[in-house]
Design an enzyme around this catalytic site. Sequence first.
Site, PDB file in Angstrom:
ATOM      1  N   GLY A 190      -5.196   5.307   1.633  1.00  0.00           N
ATOM      2  CA  GLY A 190      -5.406   3.990   1.042  1.00  0.00           C
ATOM      3  C   GLY A 190      -5.991   4.150  -0.345  1.00  0.00           C
ATOM      4  N   ALA A 191      -5.266   4.886  -1.214  1.00  0.00           N
ATOM      5  CA  ALA A 191      -5.853   5.414  -2.453  1.00  0.00           C
ATOM      6  C   ALA A 191      -5.492   4.654  -3.716  1.00  0.00           C
ATOM      7  CB  ALA A 191      -5.416   6.880  -2.620  1.00  0.00           C
TER       8      ALA A 191
ATOM      9  N   GLU B 161       3.092   1.435  -1.751  1.00  0.00           N
ATOM     10  CA  GLU B 161       3.268   0.579  -2.918  1.00  0.00           C
ATOM     11  C   GLU B 161       4.740   0.448  -3.288  1.00  0.00           C
ATOM     12  OE1 GLU B 161       0.931  -1.148  -3.996  1.00  0.00           O
ATOM     13  OE2 GLU B 161      -0.906  -0.129  -3.354  1.00  0.00           O
TER      14      GLU B 161
ATOM     15  N   TYR C 221     -16.958 -12.523  10.351  1.00  0.00           N
ATOM     16  CA  TYR C 221     -16.902 -11.061  10.321  1.00  0.00           C
ATOM     17  C   TYR C 221     -17.454 -10.479  11.615  1.00  0.00           C
ATOM     18  CZ  TYR C 221     -15.117 -10.315   5.622  1.00  0.00           C
ATOM     19  OH  TYR C 221     -14.302 -10.248   4.527  1.00  0.00           O
TER      20      TYR C 221
ATOM     21  N   THR D  65      -5.773   1.131  -4.647  1.00  0.00           N
ATOM     22  CA  THR D  65      -6.476  -0.057  -5.146  1.00  0.00           C
ATOM     23  C   THR D  65      -7.901  -0.065  -4.608  1.00  0.00           C
ATOM     24  OG1 THR D  65      -5.789  -1.448  -3.278  1.00  0.00           O
ATOM     25  CG2 THR D  65      -4.360  -1.462  -5.215  1.00  0.00           C
TER      26      THR D  65
ATOM     27  N   TYR E 190     -16.880  -3.480   5.691  1.00  0.00           N
ATOM     28  CA  TYR E 190     -17.788  -4.516   5.186  1.00  0.00           C
ATOM     29  C   TYR E 190     -18.397  -5.228   6.387  1.00  0.00           C
ATOM     30  CZ  TYR E 190     -19.562  -8.812   3.137  1.00  0.00           C
ATOM     31  OH  TYR E 190     -20.388  -9.848   2.772  1.00  0.00           O
TER      32      TYR E 190
ATOM     33  N   ALA F   2      -6.407  -1.150   4.204  1.00  0.00           N
ATOM     34  CA  ALA F   2      -6.510  -2.589   4.463  1.00  0.00           C
ATOM     35  C   ALA F   2      -5.092  -3.122   4.598  1.00  0.00           C
ATOM     36  CB  ALA F   2      -7.241  -3.291   3.326  1.00  0.00           C
TER      37      ALA F   2
ATOM     38  N   THR G  19     -10.948  -8.516  -3.582  1.00  0.00           N
ATOM     39  CA  THR G  19      -9.740  -7.746  -3.300  1.00  0.00           C
ATOM     40  C   THR G  19      -8.655  -8.734  -2.886  1.00  0.00           C
ATOM     41  OG1 THR G  19     -10.223  -7.476  -0.937  1.00  0.00           O
ATOM     42  CG2 THR G  19     -11.114  -5.796  -2.440  1.00  0.00           C
TER      43      THR G  19
END
Length: 397
Positions: free
Chosen positions: A48-49, A75, A235, A51, A225, A140, A275
């Site tokens: 997951g590099a 992507e 959450y 963004t 998070y 994500a 994000t």
Amino acid sequence: MIIKPRVRGFICVTTHPAGCAASVREQIAYVARRGPIERGPKKVLVIGASTGYGLAARIAAAFGVGAATLGVFFERAPADAKPGTAGWYNSAAFHDEAAARGLQATSVNGDAFSDEIKHKTIDAIRRDLGQVDLVVYSVAAPRRTHPKTGVTHQSTLKPIGHAVRLRGIDTDNEAIKETLLQPATPDEIADTVAVMGGEDWRMWIDALDAAGVLADGAKTTAFTYLGEQVTHDIYWNGSIGEAKKDLDRTVLALRGKLAARGGDARVSVLKAVVTQASSAIPMMPLYLSLLFKVMKARGTHEGCIEQVDGLLRDSLYSAQPHVDAEGRLRADRLELDPAVQARVLELWDQVTDDNLYTLTDFAGYKAEFLRLFGFGIDGVDYDAPVEPNVRIPNLIE
């Protein structure tokens, strides 16, 4: 072509290659100003590099330590004069900057949840790095096709047990609105855990370990998070919270596996930032706008690169890491400062359509949102034509 921002809901459907590249250079410059990261990793895999926090981790490792990096992402390349995704341009810029400094960089483009991409990544590690000593998991995604069953699971953002009414901002109309979220069903909770829980992280570590490409003493961390009282209904106490609890369970098994060879596994808790994922959550634009207002007034506001650079220096590679009672690394301490949270709560119900721009930093939120796509970056001429067809060297697809 001249590229301008076009926003639809919580997505900007255009991206600016030069702006994305300038954003990457800004993050590199921040890390350089902080100086070398002592005792940092030498060979790093970031899943997951492209963004946000994952990109920041790759930048901090490469330009703060001098690490060789392998990035995995999913992507879209530019095609037929249509710009690629922001993550594509971010990664292209990262490769260019790494090459200019003689740093090894390889990337794999594809579905990180799949066995195929895991195998391609392992082959690339063997060829280019030999082994890795840090694995960062920063995926994500809204859905996951399970590599063993073929079932596609969809994550759900819902409370558990009861409906919840949330205040938020209608970002298109710049108005305060309330959203009623119905409780998640058991199937929706299970699907959310399948997408956002710890299973895929464990599958990655198991596959890397079985292939012999994890170095002795290797560390791994997954980013998450948690938030505080104002966000807990959606959450920690909601369907996503069940996935986060699954992550906490998963890390214990991974820690035991890696500790046997001198390594470690930790969940790293990071602060709320803008994000694409967070902008889609009903309450988060309002929470972030208030948080930015309060933290900027206190001089404690941070973005992705500040958070992750600090995580590496102060916790992951520090003799005195910031660890909570559950063993998580905590980089969100400034967000959770009681005075910050008290002020956010105090302002929460005071915000109206009329005072949105005075009580909150909604302007700052919007600027950060556009920066995700390469817009609003200092020094970029957005009236000048730009070439959208940018390639990524050393890319495996």
